[in-house]
Enzyme design. Structure first.
Site, PDB file in Angstrom:
ATOM      1  N   ASP A  83       0.852  -1.187   0.000  1.00  0.00           N
ATOM      2  CA  ASP A  83       0.000   0.000   0.000  1.00  0.00           C
ATOM      3  C   ASP A  83       0.895   1.247   0.000  1.00  0.00           C
ATOM      4  O   ASP A  83       1.813   1.352   0.816  1.00  0.00           O
ATOM      5  CB  ASP A  83      -0.876  -0.050   1.267  1.00  0.00           C
ATOM      6  N   HIS A 189      -7.791   9.669   4.076  1.00  0.00           N
ATOM      7  CA  HIS A 189      -7.276   8.627   4.958  1.00  0.00           C
ATOM      8  C   HIS A 189      -7.611   8.957   6.418  1.00  0.00           C
ATOM      9  O   HIS A 189      -7.859  10.108   6.751  1.00  0.00           O
ATOM     10  CB  HIS A 189      -5.759   8.522   4.796  1.00  0.00           C
TER      11      HIS A 189
HETATM   12 ZN   LIG Z   1      -4.490   5.068   0.617  1.00  0.00          ZN
END
Ligand SMILES: [Zn+2]
Length: 342
Positions: A83, A189
């Protein structure tokens, strides 16, 4: 079954018109929670590790835990995905270790904070695609910038300030050959995504639909897509936590995305909330406990529950047995012969 390429999972998801959750991990309990949820719902699984997770776990621990998962859950097609790789080197080190998919996030400079230029993004991503595809590994790119910060990664921008431009998205895919594309459509996020209750038009879905129309063969990825459910927040606050009121991405908007080309949905915060709430509850109710298993077991169970729920909501449930894994060698051959659209 061995770890498989993410491209195969997402191609299958596109054929079946469903989405696949990508869940972040740092430790054994989180991997176990995802695998148990996948078994219970018969789902393919994408397990992802950020740079923060790799350094926390010295990443070889995570990699070998994933190999254990392939042995213990042979019926589940599984991907190990990096990620937010911040540089070509980070992506190459993940590929060398055995990750079967990497994200090159060239939307930010290698510091993981400063928005980059389009040219830099194309050049870095293209380099990762060349290395990865020669080994049958999948690549996710990102164009536009997400809001917020997670694991020290992110520009801390307002979620609506750097939305993905559809013309740039088309040009980016053409020049890089990425398999999957993360787009910025208003998500952030972290736990604090929206300061008030979403209206049902929280995300810029028109933008997403236009990008999908112009890139029908590129798998779209939604980052920052935890739903941050109130019941999980409440458990934390009921047992001594101090979360401020917050709202995440409504499931219905994710499901609308899935109808319009979204194949991978990143979820981390919901798992964190579930585990922390369960741990707080045990320690609050039984202050005499000191065996870590007494709180890690319920924490694992709580994460499994929310992951299984997401797998069902995204539509991946029931699809684990649909297909046999394609080897990475075969994937590499397909990229070489361009059977897989670049
Ligand atoms: Zn992300």
């Amino acid at each position: 079954m061995p770890l498989v390429s993410m491209r195969q999972l997402l191609d299958e998801a596109a054929q079946g018109a469903y989405g696949v959750g990508a869940f972040n991990v740092n430790n054994m309990e989180q991997i176990q929670a995802i695998m148990e949820a996948a078994r219970e719902t018969k789902s393919p699984a994408i397990v992802q590790a950020s740079r923060g997770a790799r350094s926390y776990s010295q990443d070889r621990f995570l990699y070998h835990l994933m190999l254990a998962a392939t042995e213990l859950y042979p019926e589940i097609p599984m991907v190990l995905h990096l990620d937010h790789g911040n540089s070509v080197e980070t992506c190459k080190s993940a590929i060398a270790m055995g990750f079967t998919s990497v994200m090159m996030d060239g939307s930010l400079m290698p510091d993981g904070k400063t928005p980059s230029t389009f040219e830099y993004n194309v050049q870095a991503t293209r380099e990762v695609v060349e290395t990865a595809h020669s080994k049958g590994i999948t690549v996710e790119g990102e164009i536009g910038c997400l809001g917020g910060i997670e694991d020290g990664h992110g520009a801390g921008l307002d979620a609506l300030s750097h939305l993905t431009d559809p013309d740039q998205a088309v040009e980016f895919v053409r020049q890089t050959g990425v398999d999957a594309l993360a787009i910025a459509i208003g998500t952030s996020h972290g736990a604090y995504k929206f300061a008030k209750k979403p209206t049902g038009e929280t995300l810029k879905m028109d933008r997403l639909i236009e990008i999908h129309k112009r890139l029908p063969n590129t798998h779209l990825v939604m980052h920052g897509s935890s739903s941050v459910p109130k019941d999980l927040q409440d458990i934390i606050n009921q047992y001594g936590g101090k979360l401020k009121p917050t709202w995440g991405v409504p499931i219905e908007e994710i499901q609308l995305g899935i109808k319009n080309g979204v194949r991978k949905i990143n979820v981390d915060t919901d798992s964190r909330l579930a585990m922390t709430g369960a741990i707080r509850k045990v320690l609050w109710e039984k202050p005499e406990e000191f065996d870590p298993r007494s709180y890690l077991k319920p924490a694992r169970e709580a994460m499994k529950k929310v992951v299984a729920q997401r797998m069902t909501q995204f539509g991946q449930a029931g699809h684990a047995g649909d297909y046999a894994p394609i080897s990475l060698e075969e994937m590499a051959k397909r990229y070489r012969e361009q059977h897989v659209a670049a």
